[in-house]
Design a protein around this motif. Structure first.
Motif, mmCIF file in Angstrom:
data_model
loop_
_atom_site.group_PDB
_atom_site.id
_atom_site.type_symbol
_atom_site.label_atom_id
_atom_site.label_comp_id
_atom_site.label_asym_id
_atom_site.label_seq_id
_atom_site.Cartn_x
_atom_site.Cartn_y
_atom_site.Cartn_z
ATOM 1 N N GLY A 154 -32.903 15.164 12.728
ATOM 2 C CA GLY A 154 -33.567 16.323 13.312
ATOM 3 C C GLY A 154 -33.546 16.366 14.826
ATOM 4 N N PHE A 155 -32.806 15.467 15.462
ATOM 5 C CA PHE A 155 -32.647 15.532 16.918
ATOM 6 C C PHE A 155 -31.777 16.730 17.296
ATOM 7 C CE2 PHE A 155 -33.613 10.930 16.806
ATOM 8 C CZ PHE A 155 -34.577 10.885 17.804
ATOM 9 N N LEU A 156 -30.843 17.072 16.429
ATOM 10 C CA LEU A 156 -29.930 18.189 16.647
ATOM 11 C C LEU A 156 -29.994 19.117 15.438
ATOM 12 C CD1 LEU A 156 -26.802 16.144 17.849
ATOM 13 C CD2 LEU A 156 -28.407 17.412 19.306
ATOM 14 N N THR A 157 -29.765 20.408 15.671
ATOM 15 C CA THR A 157 -29.768 21.382 14.575
ATOM 16 C C THR A 157 -28.363 21.664 14.062
ATOM 17 O OG1 THR A 157 -29.508 23.284 16.037
ATOM 18 C CG2 THR A 157 -31.774 22.560 15.577
ATOM 19 N N GLY A 158 -27.363 21.411 14.911
ATOM 20 C CA GLY A 158 -25.997 21.783 14.587
ATOM 21 C C GLY A 158 -25.581 23.074 15.257
ATOM 22 N N TYR A 159 -26.542 23.751 15.898
ATOM 23 C CA TYR A 159 -26.266 25.014 16.579
ATOM 24 C C TYR A 159 -26.344 24.882 18.104
ATOM 25 C CZ TYR A 159 -26.762 26.947 11.943
ATOM 26 O OH TYR A 159 -26.598 27.214 10.613
ATOM 27 N N GLU A 160 -26.449 23.671 18.591
ATOM 28 C CA GLU A 160 -26.555 23.443 20.029
ATOM 29 C C GLU A 160 -25.253 23.787 20.734
ATOM 30 O OE1 GLU A 160 -29.753 21.166 18.224
ATOM 31 O OE2 GLU A 160 -27.625 21.225 17.789
ATOM 32 N N ALA A 161 -25.388 24.112 22.013
ATOM 33 C CA ALA A 161 -24.216 24.248 22.873
ATOM 34 C C ALA A 161 -23.539 22.882 22.953
ATOM 35 C CB ALA A 161 -24.634 24.713 24.263
ATOM 36 N N ASP A 162 -22.224 22.892 23.128
ATOM 37 C CA ASP A 162 -21.476 21.632 23.217
ATOM 38 C C ASP A 162 -22.042 20.711 24.294
ATOM 39 O OD1 ASP A 162 -19.808 22.383 21.158
ATOM 40 O OD2 ASP A 162 -18.196 23.058 22.482
ATOM 41 N N VAL A 163 -22.499 21.292 25.412
ATOM 42 C CA VAL A 163 -23.024 20.476 26.504
ATOM 43 C C VAL A 163 -24.270 19.694 26.061
ATOM 44 C CG1 VAL A 163 -24.434 22.308 27.569
ATOM 45 C CG2 VAL A 163 -23.517 20.466 28.978
ATOM 46 N N MET A 164 -25.089 20.297 25.201
ATOM 47 C CA MET A 164 -26.283 19.615 24.691
ATOM 48 C C MET A 164 -25.896 18.500 23.735
ATOM 49 S SD MET A 164 -29.425 18.964 24.154
ATOM 50 C CE MET A 164 -30.245 18.067 22.838
ATOM 51 N N THR A 165 -25.004 18.796 22.807
ATOM 52 C CA THR A 165 -24.570 17.772 21.852
ATOM 53 C C THR A 165 -23.941 16.609 22.599
ATOM 54 O OG1 THR A 165 -24.224 19.449 20.153
ATOM 55 C CG2 THR A 165 -23.143 17.323 19.820
ATOM 56 N N GLN A 166 -23.110 16.913 23.571
ATOM 57 C CA GLN A 166 -22.451 15.875 24.381
ATOM 58 C C GLN A 166 -23.485 15.012 25.104
ATOM 59 O OE1 GLN A 166 -18.991 15.583 24.831
ATOM 60 N NE2 GLN A 166 -19.095 13.950 26.314
ATOM 61 N N ALA A 167 -24.464 15.652 25.746
ATOM 62 C CA ALA A 167 -25.494 14.908 26.486
ATOM 63 C C ALA A 167 -26.311 14.027 25.550
ATOM 64 C CB ALA A 167 -26.405 15.871 27.248
ATOM 65 N N HIS A 168 -26.665 14.558 24.383
ATOM 66 C CA HIS A 168 -27.453 13.776 23.425
ATOM 67 C C HIS A 168 -26.661 12.570 22.930
ATOM 68 C CE1 HIS A 168 -30.209 12.778 20.187
ATOM 69 N NE2 HIS A 168 -29.130 12.671 19.426
ATOM 70 N N VAL A 169 -25.438 12.809 22.498
ATOM 71 C CA VAL A 169 -24.618 11.707 21.972
ATOM 72 C C VAL A 169 -24.322 10.692 23.074
ATOM 73 C CG1 VAL A 169 -22.375 11.104 20.962
ATOM 74 C CG2 VAL A 169 -23.664 13.049 20.068
ATOM 75 N N ASP A 170 -24.042 11.159 24.284
ATOM 76 C CA ASP A 170 -23.829 10.234 25.406
ATOM 77 C C ASP A 170 -25.043 9.343 25.611
ATOM 78 O OD1 ASP A 170 -21.301 11.296 25.861
ATOM 79 O OD2 ASP A 170 -21.906 12.428 27.658
ATOM 80 N N SER A 171 -26.244 9.937 25.531
ATOM 81 C CA SER A 171 -27.475 9.160 25.716
ATOM 82 C C SER A 171 -27.666 8.137 24.606
ATOM 83 C CB SER A 171 -28.686 10.094 25.781
ATOM 84 O OG SER A 171 -28.624 10.894 26.924
ATOM 85 N N VAL A 172 -27.395 8.545 23.382
ATOM 86 C CA VAL A 172 -27.515 7.608 22.252
ATOM 87 C C VAL A 172 -26.537 6.443 22.438
ATOM 88 C CG1 VAL A 172 -27.189 7.331 19.755
ATOM 89 C CG2 VAL A 172 -28.350 9.357 20.643
ATOM 90 N N LEU A 173 -25.318 6.748 22.837
ATOM 91 C CA LEU A 173 -24.327 5.687 23.055
ATOM 92 C C LEU A 173 -24.736 4.778 24.210
ATOM 93 C CD1 LEU A 173 -21.061 7.708 22.463
ATOM 94 C CD2 LEU A 173 -21.988 5.899 21.012
#
Length: 134
Positions: A29-48
Motif C-alpha cells: 500500500g505504499f504505492l497505488t500503481g497510478y503514481e507518476a513515474d517520478v514518484m515510483t522512481q523516488a520511492h523505489v530509490d529510497s527503498v533500495l
C-alpha cells in the motif's frame, strides 16, 4: 500478512531488485500503481537506499555512508507526488528503524548487517508456511 509483505520489501531491497521493491511496495500500500513515474522512481530509490546496509557483505560502516542524505533528497518528490499515505502499521516501525539507523551513524558503528538480516529472517515462517531461501 503485513509482516510477510514487509519482509519481502526488505529482501528485495537487500537483493537490489527494483521490480520486486516496486511490486511489494504496491502490495503493502505504499504505492497505488497510478503514481507518476517520478514518484515510483523516488520511492523505489529510497527503498533500495535503505537496503544498502543489508546488501553489503561483511561489515557495513555506518560512519561512512550516504544513505540518509540520499533518502532525504527524495522526500520532496514523494511529498509532492504521493497518492496514498503510507500504511498505518509503518509509522511507529519506521520511527524505530530510523532511530536505530541514526544511532548507528552517530556511533559510527560497523555492523555485519547482511549476516544479521539473514540470520534473523531465515528463521521466519511466512503465513503460507514458506521460508526465505538464501
Amino acid at each position: 500478512s503485513f509482516l510477510d509483505k514487509y519482509l519481502c520489501v526488505l529482501k528485495a531491497a537487500m537483493d537490489g531488485d527494483r521490480e520486486a521493491c516496486r511490486h511489494w511496495s504496491k502490495e503493502l500500500g505504499f504505492l497505488t500503481g497510478y503514481e507518476a513515474d517520478v514518484m515510483t522512481q523516488a520511492h523505489v530509490d529510497s527503498v533500495l537506499e535503505i537496503g544498502k546496509p543489508f546488501r553489503a557483505t561483511g561489515i557495513y560502516d555506518f560512519g561512512n555512508q550516504d544513505v540518509s542524505s540520499n533518502v532525504r533528497s527524495a522526500i520532496p518528490v514523494m511529498l509532492r507526488h504521493r497518492l496514498t499515505p503510507p500504511p498505518e502499521e509503518t509509522y511507529s516501525l519506521h520511527r524505530k528503524l530510523s532511530g536505530a539507523f541514526l544511532l548507528c551513524i552517530k556511533l559510527r558503528a560497523r555492523v555485519p548487517c547482511q549476516d544479521l538480516f539473514k540470520g534473523i529472517t531465515s528463521k521466519y515462517t511466512f503465513s503460507d508456511g514458506a521460508q526465505l531461501v538464501y
